[in-house]
Scaffold this active site. Structure first.
Site, mmCIF file in Angstrom:
data_model
loop_
_atom_site.group_PDB
_atom_site.id
_atom_site.type_symbol
_atom_site.label_atom_id
_atom_site.label_comp_id
_atom_site.label_asym_id
_atom_site.label_seq_id
_atom_site.Cartn_x
_atom_site.Cartn_y
_atom_site.Cartn_z
ATOM 1 N N ASP A 78 18.654 -60.297 -3.220
ATOM 2 C CA ASP A 78 19.782 -61.501 -3.889
ATOM 3 C C ASP A 78 18.745 -62.605 -4.414
ATOM 4 O O ASP A 78 17.773 -62.995 -3.622
ATOM 5 C CB ASP A 78 20.524 -61.983 -2.718
ATOM 6 C CG ASP A 78 21.820 -62.603 -3.354
ATOM 7 O OD1 ASP A 78 22.075 -62.501 -4.542
ATOM 8 O OD2 ASP A 78 22.570 -63.306 -2.734
ATOM 9 N N ARG B 143 19.212 -65.423 -16.843
ATOM 10 C CA ARG B 143 19.340 -64.450 -15.633
ATOM 11 C C ARG B 143 18.591 -63.303 -15.845
ATOM 12 O O ARG B 143 18.187 -62.771 -14.966
ATOM 13 C CB ARG B 143 20.823 -64.235 -15.453
ATOM 14 C CG ARG B 143 21.574 -65.502 -14.784
ATOM 15 C CD ARG B 143 23.083 -65.395 -14.588
ATOM 16 N NE ARG B 143 23.144 -64.293 -13.614
ATOM 17 C CZ ARG B 143 23.247 -64.654 -12.276
ATOM 18 N NH1 ARG B 143 23.296 -65.719 -11.744
ATOM 19 N NH2 ARG B 143 23.384 -63.642 -11.399
ATOM 20 N N HIS C 103 16.085 -60.814 -13.284
ATOM 21 C CA HIS C 103 16.441 -59.652 -12.674
ATOM 22 C C HIS C 103 15.128 -58.683 -13.106
ATOM 23 O O HIS C 103 14.752 -57.802 -12.484
ATOM 24 C CB HIS C 103 17.549 -58.868 -13.540
ATOM 25 C CG HIS C 103 18.905 -59.604 -13.212
ATOM 26 N ND1 HIS C 103 19.006 -59.768 -11.757
ATOM 27 C CD2 HIS C 103 19.791 -59.890 -14.106
ATOM 28 C CE1 HIS C 103 20.421 -60.318 -11.878
ATOM 29 N NE2 HIS C 103 20.938 -60.416 -13.058
ATOM 30 N N GLU D 229 31.202 -54.184 -6.962
ATOM 31 C CA GLU D 229 31.902 -55.542 -7.285
ATOM 32 C C GLU D 229 31.060 -56.174 -8.529
ATOM 33 O O GLU D 229 31.530 -57.074 -9.129
ATOM 34 C CB GLU D 229 32.084 -56.510 -6.248
ATOM 35 C CG GLU D 229 33.212 -56.288 -5.270
ATOM 36 C CD GLU D 229 32.806 -55.024 -4.080
ATOM 37 O OE1 GLU D 229 31.698 -55.064 -3.706
ATOM 38 O OE2 GLU D 229 33.523 -54.349 -3.862
ATOM 39 N N LEU E 86 7.953 -41.893 2.494
ATOM 40 C CA LEU E 86 9.314 -42.736 2.696
ATOM 41 C C LEU E 86 10.292 -42.262 1.867
ATOM 42 O O LEU E 86 10.305 -41.659 0.602
ATOM 43 C CB LEU E 86 8.811 -44.285 2.128
ATOM 44 C CG LEU E 86 9.830 -45.043 1.459
ATOM 45 C CD1 LEU E 86 10.324 -45.981 2.903
ATOM 46 C CD2 LEU E 86 9.508 -46.086 0.556
HETATM 47 C C1 IPE Z 1 24.778 -58.392 -3.355
HETATM 48 O O1 IPE Z 1 24.455 -59.600 -3.884
HETATM 49 C C2 IPE Z 1 24.526 -57.353 -4.122
HETATM 50 C C3 IPE Z 1 23.340 -57.056 -4.684
HETATM 51 C C4 IPE Z 1 22.272 -57.475 -4.030
HETATM 52 C C5 IPE Z 1 22.977 -55.953 -5.455
HETATM 53 P P1 IPE Z 1 25.569 -60.505 -4.713
HETATM 54 O O2 IPE Z 1 25.086 -61.525 -5.289
HETATM 55 O O3 IPE Z 1 26.206 -59.544 -5.634
HETATM 56 O O4 IPE Z 1 26.556 -60.853 -3.651
HETATM 57 P P2 IPE Z 1 27.738 -62.092 -3.537
HETATM 58 O O5 IPE Z 1 28.651 -62.097 -4.595
HETATM 59 O O6 IPE Z 1 26.871 -63.533 -3.526
HETATM 60 O O7 IPE Z 1 28.468 -61.999 -2.284
HETATM 61 C C1 IPE Z 2 20.658 -60.133 -7.205
HETATM 62 O O1 IPE Z 2 20.497 -61.358 -7.883
HETATM 63 C C2 IPE Z 2 20.817 -59.083 -8.123
HETATM 64 C C3 IPE Z 2 22.141 -58.302 -8.211
HETATM 65 C C4 IPE Z 2 23.323 -58.557 -7.537
HETATM 66 C C5 IPE Z 2 22.147 -57.035 -9.063
HETATM 67 P P1 IPE Z 2 21.792 -62.226 -8.353
HETATM 68 O O2 IPE Z 2 21.952 -61.744 -9.654
HETATM 69 O O3 IPE Z 2 23.026 -62.054 -7.469
HETATM 70 O O4 IPE Z 2 21.327 -63.526 -8.340
HETATM 71 P P2 IPE Z 2 22.151 -65.093 -7.644
HETATM 72 O O5 IPE Z 2 22.598 -64.642 -6.545
HETATM 73 O O6 IPE Z 2 22.872 -65.490 -8.953
HETATM 74 O O7 IPE Z 2 21.056 -65.934 -7.876
HETATM 75 MG MG MG Z 3 23.650 -62.938 -5.727
#
Ligand code: IPE
Ligand code: IPE
Ligand code: MG
Length: 258
Positions: A28, A41, A45, A75, A139
């Site tokens: 995350d 963004r 990624h 989600e 792994l």
């Molecule tokens: C959880 O992160 C999902 C992944 C890392 C793929 P999110 O960024 O979607 O979670 P929330 O919305 O902050 O809980």
């Molecule tokens: C995790 O990073 C990647 C996925 C959830 C796919 P985020 O995209 O959730 O990054 P933040 O949480 O918005 O910083």
């Molecule tokens: Mg996130």
């Protein structure tokens, strides 16, 4: 010298006494990493995929048996369309570019998450990764894609209900093992350690059932900054945890017995 001894020497040198068999990663913070640099963004990624490669390499080096990575939640479809498209594109490219190397490194790829509504190209690619690497013995990399733990548990309940309806199972035969056997993770051991980056301290619908006795380490770094050192820091923290599984600490139980 046996491989196990070498591993023990390596982990002891790092100050790690107990290595988890299964690490699960909630990757995350990509968006925040990009925002902090005034970048889109998507760039976060992209850098996140590089961090994933580092995580896989570290797991191989540290002889971890299972590494589960939360790559896209059930989600996450509710994000803006172009972000969803870029995430799918990155997964596509990751498998296309890295499958050969993963295979050469004896990595076995497994995929968890709902497959029913995936586009044929993504589904085909995920299945190809599983098929190509199915006999590998190093792994196991478990990719959680379109994954939601509540949906997974509901699907297991549905499968059991169907068996009951068909008269193949009695309701009193439904226990925790019967449910676990119908999850996507049926033959994968529960995670010992769940690491979440970005500072958020929640599961976000990840491995709710399997995490019953997992240890949690929340790292304050954003996912694109994750590297071997971060993995080792989490392992060191894990090594200091005392896992009890509802029992009493061994020293204490010895005292009570005497
Ligand atoms: C959880 O992160 C999902 C992944 C890392 C793929 P999110 O960024 O979607 O979670 P929330 O919305 O902050 O809980
Ligand atoms: C995790 O990073 C990647 C996925 C959830 C796919 P985020 O995209 O959730 O990054 P933040 O949480 O918005 O910083
Ligand atoms: Mg996130």
């Amino acid at each position: 010298m046996a491989e196990g001894d070498l591993l023990e020497m390596a982990t002891t040198a790092l100050g790690i006494k107990t290595t988890p068999r299964h690490i699960a990663l909630i990757m995350d913070g990509n968006g925040r990493w990009a925002a902090a640099r005034g970048l889109p963004r998507l760039e976060g990624h992209r850098r996140g995929v590089e961090a994933l490669r580092r995580a896989v390499r570290a797991a191989i080096e540290l002889k971890i048996s299972y590494l589960t990575v939360y790559s896209f939640s059930a989600e996450n479809w509710s994000r803006p369309r172009d972000e969803v498209q870029s995430l799918l594109g990155l997964l596509h490219r990751f498998i296309r570019n890295d499958l050969n190397e993963l295979h050469a490194s004896n990595v076995r790829v497994r995929v968890i998450g709902a497959r029913a509504d995936l586009s044929p190209d993504i589904l085909g690619l995920l299945e190809e990764a599983e098929r190509v690497t199915q006999a590998n013995t190093g792994l196991t990399l478990v990719v959680a894609f379109n994954y939601g733990a509540r949906q997974e548990i509901a699907a297991a309940a549905r499968a059991l209900a169907e068996m009951v309806a068909q008269g193949r199972l009695a309701p009193n035969e439904i226990d925790a093992d019967a449910i676990a056997a119908r999850l996507d993770t049926a033959d994968i051991p529960d995670p010992d350690l769940i690491i979440r980056t970005s500072g958020e301290q929640r599961l976000s619908n990840f491995l709710l059932w399997q995490a019953a006795y997992a240890e949690f380490v929340f790292l304050p770094i954003l996912w694109p900054d994750f590297d071997r050192a971060a993995m080792i820091a989490a392992l060191q923290e894990y090594a200091h945890r005392e896992r009890r599984f509802g029992r009493v600490e061994p020293a204490l139980s010895a005292k009570t017995a005497s």
